[in-house]
Design a protein around this motif. Structure first.
Motif, PDB file in Angstrom:
ATOM      1  N   PRO A  94       0.822  -1.206   0.000  1.00 35.00           N
ATOM      2  CA  PRO A  94       0.000   0.000   0.000  1.00 35.00           C
ATOM      3  C   PRO A  94       0.859   1.260   0.000  1.00 35.00           C
ATOM      4  O   PRO A  94       0.574   2.214  -0.721  1.00 35.00           O
ATOM      5  CB  PRO A  94      -0.808  -0.126   1.299  1.00 35.00           C
TER       6      PRO A  94
ATOM      7  N   THR B 152      -6.551   9.731   9.327  1.00 33.09           N
ATOM      8  CA  THR B 152      -6.748   8.301   9.563  1.00 33.09           C
ATOM      9  C   THR B 152      -5.905   7.869  10.754  1.00 33.09           C
ATOM     10  O   THR B 152      -5.163   8.670  11.334  1.00 33.09           O
ATOM     11  CB  THR B 152      -6.333   7.482   8.330  1.00 33.09           C
TER      12      THR B 152
ATOM     13  N   ASP C 149      -2.193   6.313  -1.626  1.00 31.70           N
ATOM     14  CA  ASP C 149      -1.988   5.725  -0.307  1.00 31.70           C
ATOM     15  C   ASP C 149      -2.300   4.238  -0.274  1.00 31.70           C
ATOM     16  O   ASP C 149      -2.373   3.636   0.796  1.00 31.70           O
ATOM     17  CB  ASP C 149      -2.839   6.454   0.734  1.00 31.70           C
TER      18      ASP C 149
ATOM     19  N   ARG D  92      -5.007   2.599  -0.759  1.00 35.40           N
ATOM     20  CA  ARG D  92      -6.215   2.266   0.004  1.00 35.40           C
ATOM     21  C   ARG D  92      -7.094   1.215  -0.671  1.00 35.40           C
ATOM     22  O   ARG D  92      -7.904   0.571   0.005  1.00 35.40           O
ATOM     23  CB  ARG D  92      -7.041   3.531   0.257  1.00 35.40           C
TER      24      ARG D  92
ATOM     25  N   THR E 125     -14.505   3.133  -6.301  1.00 36.40           N
ATOM     26  CA  THR E 125     -14.145   4.359  -5.595  1.00 36.40           C
ATOM     27  C   THR E 125     -14.045   5.537  -6.549  1.00 36.40           C
ATOM     28  O   THR E 125     -14.577   6.629  -6.278  1.00 36.40           O
ATOM     29  CB  THR E 125     -12.816   4.174  -4.853  1.00 36.40           C
TER      30      THR E 125
END
Length: 349
Positions: A100, A255, A295, A297, A307
């Motif tokens: 990631p 986060t 990132d 994700r 997304t």
């Protein structure tokens, strides 16, 4: 990045009513096109003009590129001789590292995902925030970055000059031998050579109509009609513009890993409108470059498509639509060194 044809809501968010109506018409036409009987190659090329095939070859000096390849694989370029460029860019898979977010040689997790090294010759800037506008400048920054290679140019040049093989190779490729500009030139020459042409979609664009299935053509019609192609176009299917991540949803929030959201290109420009703006990545070989986004994700291509549709286009796609788009995206996997790219996405460590 608002276009003149867009309007805004009272809270300043762009509205896309007229554009969505046009997109619906385009989508309907595209799906009809995708299911038609084969058409002449010229018509196919015209229909897909937003994306063009990668060239089959690219001009680089082979002697310089050979030096760059050796340097790319050489851990002595890092301060502690423990990290080569291949640590983050696996050439036997998608050109990333499968993580990631990238990691340092001692296992510390960095802020961003490692972009693929393949087809970087066709990008207009480098890194997620466009911090460098040439491969030479990009290599220099990575070599000196205290979190990555931690190199020092006097020491690095001394190491190269202590190696008789490097001395001979540089003397053959450059009149002034081993210098900082020549070392960066060699690395950039090799990186420019890392192209993956002749994907099935490229072959389709060149007139080989059987290279894509009906489902893949339908996926491309969805990709085009819903507006993905507005940012993912050109030879590299992206890599040539910046866009804000999260147009219809605020997805750059604190986060557990990050106390503050990634500022994106704002970190480079210090211009407020660039906050949360990132370089649009290439979709070449995207089936091999999971996980996705700056990132990391999104673990899967399906998740990434869902997304992007939701936060960039304001659309909730049906699973069948996502599946068709993913089928199209898999047709963007090309060839490396003249052979079909057989690599798979690296395992996440």
């Amino acid at each position: 990045m608002r276009r003149a044809s867009e309007s805004k809501t009272g809270d300043g968010r762009p509205t896309f009513g007229s554009r969505r109506a046009l997109a619906a018409l385009s989508l309907a036409a595209g799906l009809a096109f995708a299911q038609q009987a084969p058409v002449p190659p010229a018509t196919v090329a015209d229909h897909h003009e937003a994306i063009v095939p990668l060239p089959l070859t690219i001009a680089v000096d082979p002697v310089q590129a050979a030096i760059g390849e050796r340097m790319f694989r050489d851990p002595r370029l890092s301060q502690d001789r423990d990290m080569a460029c291949t640590a983050c860019h696996h050439l036997d898979s998608g050109g990333g590292d499968g993580l990631p977010r990238a990691k340092t040689a001692d296992g510390v997790t960095l802020a961003r995902n490692s972009p693929t090294i393949f087809n970087v010759a066709f990008n207009f800037s480098y890194n997620w925030d466009g911090v460098a506008d040439s491969l030479e400048a990009h290599a220099d920054q990575l070599l000196l970055n205290p979190k990555i290679m931690r190199a020092d140019w006097p020491e690095l040049l001394a190491r190269l000059k202590d190696d008789a093989g490097y001395v001979r190779a540089f003397a053959a490729a450059y009149p002034d031998g081993i210098t900082k500009p020549n070392a960066l030139s060699a690395l950039a020459s090799y990186e420019r050579s890392l192209i993956t042409p002749n994907a099935r979609f490229d072959r389709y664009l060149r007139g080989e109509l059987g290279a894509l299935s009906v489902a893949e053509r339908q996926g491309y019609a969805l990709f085009s009609g819903y507006g993905c192609i507005a940012c993912h176009q050109g030879a590299n299917v992206g890599g040539n513009m910046y866009q804000k991540f999260g147009v219809f949803e605020d997805v750059l929030t604190p986060t557990a890993q990050d106390a503050t959201p990634d500022p994106g290109r704002y970190k480079v420009t210090q211009v407020e409108r660039d906050r949360g703006v990132f370089r649009v990545p290439s979709l070449r070989n995207v089936a091999l470059t999971a996980p996705y986004f700056h990132d990391g994700r999104a673990a899967t291509l399906e998740e990434a498509v869902e997304t992007m549709a939701r936060v960039q286009l304001g659309r909730n796609l049906a699973p069948t639509e996502i599946g068709l788009i993913v089928q199209f995206l898999r047709s963007l996997t090309g060839e490396y060194n003249g052979r079909p790219f057989a690599g798979t996405a690296p395992e996440r460590r």
